[in-house]
Design a protein around this motif. Structure first.
Motif, PDB file in Angstrom:
ATOM      1  N   GLN A 105       0.835  -1.198   0.000  1.00  0.00           N
ATOM      2  CA  GLN A 105       0.000   0.000   0.000  1.00  0.00           C
ATOM      3  C   GLN A 105       0.874   1.254   0.000  1.00  0.00           C
ATOM      4  O   GLN A 105       0.613   2.210  -0.735  1.00  0.00           O
ATOM      5  CB  GLN A 105      -0.935   0.007   1.199  1.00  0.00           C
ATOM      6  CG  GLN A 105      -1.823   1.234   1.247  1.00  0.00           C
ATOM      7  CD  GLN A 105      -2.743   1.230   2.452  1.00  0.00           C
ATOM      8  OE1 GLN A 105      -2.777   0.292   3.224  1.00  0.00           O
ATOM      9  NE2 GLN A 105      -3.485   2.298   2.608  1.00  0.00           N
ATOM     10  N   ASN A 106       1.907   1.247   0.818  1.00  0.00           N
ATOM     11  CA  ASN A 106       2.817   2.392   0.868  1.00  0.00           C
ATOM     12  C   ASN A 106       3.521   2.590  -0.468  1.00  0.00           C
ATOM     13  O   ASN A 106       3.721   3.728  -0.902  1.00  0.00           O
ATOM     14  CB  ASN A 106       3.845   2.191   1.989  1.00  0.00           C
ATOM     15  CG  ASN A 106       4.675   3.418   2.227  1.00  0.00           C
ATOM     16  OD1 ASN A 106       4.164   4.473   2.562  1.00  0.00           O
ATOM     17  ND2 ASN A 106       5.979   3.284   2.017  1.00  0.00           N
ATOM     18  N   SER A 107       3.880   1.510  -1.144  1.00  0.00           N
ATOM     19  CA  SER A 107       4.532   1.610  -2.453  1.00  0.00           C
ATOM     20  C   SER A 107       3.611   2.260  -3.477  1.00  0.00           C
ATOM     21  O   SER A 107       4.041   3.106  -4.266  1.00  0.00           O
ATOM     22  CB  SER A 107       4.952   0.228  -2.959  1.00  0.00           C
ATOM     23  OG  SER A 107       5.915  -0.323  -2.125  1.00  0.00           O
ATOM     24  N   MET A 108       2.345   1.878  -3.462  1.00  0.00           N
ATOM     25  CA  MET A 108       1.388   2.479  -4.392  1.00  0.00           C
ATOM     26  C   MET A 108       1.174   3.962  -4.076  1.00  0.00           C
ATOM     27  O   MET A 108       1.084   4.795  -4.986  1.00  0.00           O
ATOM     28  CB  MET A 108       0.059   1.729  -4.353  1.00  0.00           C
ATOM     29  CG  MET A 108       0.153   0.354  -4.985  1.00  0.00           C
ATOM     30  SD  MET A 108      -1.418  -0.491  -5.158  1.00  0.00           S
ATOM     31  CE  MET A 108      -1.855  -0.774  -3.456  1.00  0.00           C
ATOM     32  N   GLU A 109       1.109   4.306  -2.800  1.00  0.00           N
ATOM     33  CA  GLU A 109       0.943   5.706  -2.412  1.00  0.00           C
ATOM     34  C   GLU A 109       2.188   6.520  -2.754  1.00  0.00           C
ATOM     35  O   GLU A 109       2.092   7.691  -3.130  1.00  0.00           O
ATOM     36  CB  GLU A 109       0.601   5.806  -0.930  1.00  0.00           C
ATOM     37  CG  GLU A 109      -0.785   5.267  -0.623  1.00  0.00           C
ATOM     38  CD  GLU A 109      -1.051   5.071   0.851  1.00  0.00           C
ATOM     39  OE1 GLU A 109      -0.101   5.136   1.669  1.00  0.00           O
ATOM     40  OE2 GLU A 109      -2.224   4.839   1.194  1.00  0.00           O
ATOM     41  N   TYR A 110       3.365   5.911  -2.649  1.00  0.00           N
ATOM     42  CA  TYR A 110       4.605   6.576  -3.048  1.00  0.00           C
ATOM     43  C   TYR A 110       4.579   6.878  -4.546  1.00  0.00           C
ATOM     44  O   TYR A 110       4.924   7.981  -4.974  1.00  0.00           O
ATOM     45  CB  TYR A 110       5.810   5.695  -2.696  1.00  0.00           C
ATOM     46  CG  TYR A 110       7.135   6.304  -3.058  1.00  0.00           C
ATOM     47  CD1 TYR A 110       7.788   7.153  -2.171  1.00  0.00           C
ATOM     48  CD2 TYR A 110       7.746   6.038  -4.283  1.00  0.00           C
ATOM     49  CE1 TYR A 110       9.010   7.718  -2.496  1.00  0.00           C
ATOM     50  CE2 TYR A 110       8.962   6.598  -4.617  1.00  0.00           C
ATOM     51  CZ  TYR A 110       9.588   7.440  -3.718  1.00  0.00           C
ATOM     52  OH  TYR A 110      10.786   8.005  -4.047  1.00  0.00           O
ATOM     53  N   GLN A 111       4.175   5.888  -5.338  1.00  0.00           N
ATOM     54  CA  GLN A 111       4.094   6.080  -6.783  1.00  0.00           C
ATOM     55  C   GLN A 111       3.087   7.167  -7.145  1.00  0.00           C
ATOM     56  O   GLN A 111       3.320   7.967  -8.055  1.00  0.00           O
ATOM     57  CB  GLN A 111       3.726   4.767  -7.485  1.00  0.00           C
ATOM     58  CG  GLN A 111       4.836   3.752  -7.507  1.00  0.00           C
ATOM     59  CD  GLN A 111       6.057   4.240  -8.269  1.00  0.00           C
ATOM     60  OE1 GLN A 111       5.944   4.897  -9.290  1.00  0.00           O
ATOM     61  NE2 GLN A 111       7.230   3.915  -7.756  1.00  0.00           N
ATOM     62  N   ALA A 112       1.961   7.220  -6.430  1.00  0.00           N
ATOM     63  CA  ALA A 112       0.963   8.261  -6.682  1.00  0.00           C
ATOM     64  C   ALA A 112       1.534   9.641  -6.357  1.00  0.00           C
ATOM     65  O   ALA A 112       1.362  10.588  -7.138  1.00  0.00           O
ATOM     66  CB  ALA A 112      -0.292   7.997  -5.856  1.00  0.00           C
ATOM     67  N   SER A 113       2.222   9.761  -5.235  1.00  0.00           N
ATOM     68  CA  SER A 113       2.839  11.047  -4.871  1.00  0.00           C
ATOM     69  C   SER A 113       3.896  11.453  -5.887  1.00  0.00           C
ATOM     70  O   SER A 113       4.005  12.629  -6.246  1.00  0.00           O
ATOM     71  CB  SER A 113       3.475  10.964  -3.485  1.00  0.00           C
ATOM     72  OG  SER A 113       2.496  10.820  -2.497  1.00  0.00           O
ATOM     73  N   LEU A 114       4.659  10.474  -6.367  1.00  0.00           N
ATOM     74  CA  LEU A 114       5.681  10.748  -7.364  1.00  0.00           C
ATOM     75  C   LEU A 114       5.042  11.220  -8.675  1.00  0.00           C
ATOM     76  O   LEU A 114       5.533  12.164  -9.309  1.00  0.00           O
ATOM     77  CB  LEU A 114       6.529   9.504  -7.599  1.00  0.00           C
ATOM     78  CG  LEU A 114       7.790   9.656  -8.416  1.00  0.00           C
ATOM     79  CD1 LEU A 114       8.734  10.654  -7.767  1.00  0.00           C
ATOM     80  CD2 LEU A 114       8.473   8.318  -8.573  1.00  0.00           C
TER      81      LEU A 114
END
Length: 131
Positions: A105-114
């Motif tokens: 979940q954190n990886s997906m949120e990181y990608q969204a922020s990026l």
């Protein structure tokens, strides 16, 4: 006219750093799943974001010129995770399935922020070029 990066980039400049620290912490939890007495930790995103936006850094104050300049190891928003299951006898509170889910979940949120940040930077480039 000067560009105010604080306004232009918004909150996304802070979220990337927090998400990065959180992924390191979750990976550390997974790596220590079999370590006796290891306590799973996590970052409270809202607390860490509030501290990042306010510029609140934990540092020790020097009250005398002979004191050493030091930084505290305390980081805003870091907390111990409450275990979902009873203790297995070794004192370890890591639940690997929970940690993997949180990591993904954190990886997906990181990608969204990026992606949001890249979009903001692309808009700034267009503005600078006059397109």
């Amino acid at each position: 006219m000067a560009i105010n990066f604080e306004k232009a980039l918004g909150i996304h400049q802070y979220t990337l750093g927090i998400r990065s620290k959180r992924s390191e912490m979750l990976a550390s939890n997974i790596a220590n799943a079999d370590t006796p007495n290891y306590k799973a930790r996590d970052i409270s995103f809202s607390d860490a974001l509030a501290a990042a936006k306010s510029g609140n850094q934990f540092s020790l104050e020097k009250t005398n010129t002979r004191h050493f300049t030091m930084q505290s190891d305390l980081q805003p928003g870091i907390k111990f995770r409450q275990p979902n299951q009873p203790d297995t006898g070794d004192g370890n509170t890591v639940d690997v399935q929970v940690e993997r889910n949180q990591f993904m979940q954190n990886s997906m949120e990181y990608q969204a922020s990026l992606s949001f940040l890249n979009s903001k930077i692309a808009s700034l480039r267009k503005a600078i070029k006059g397109q």
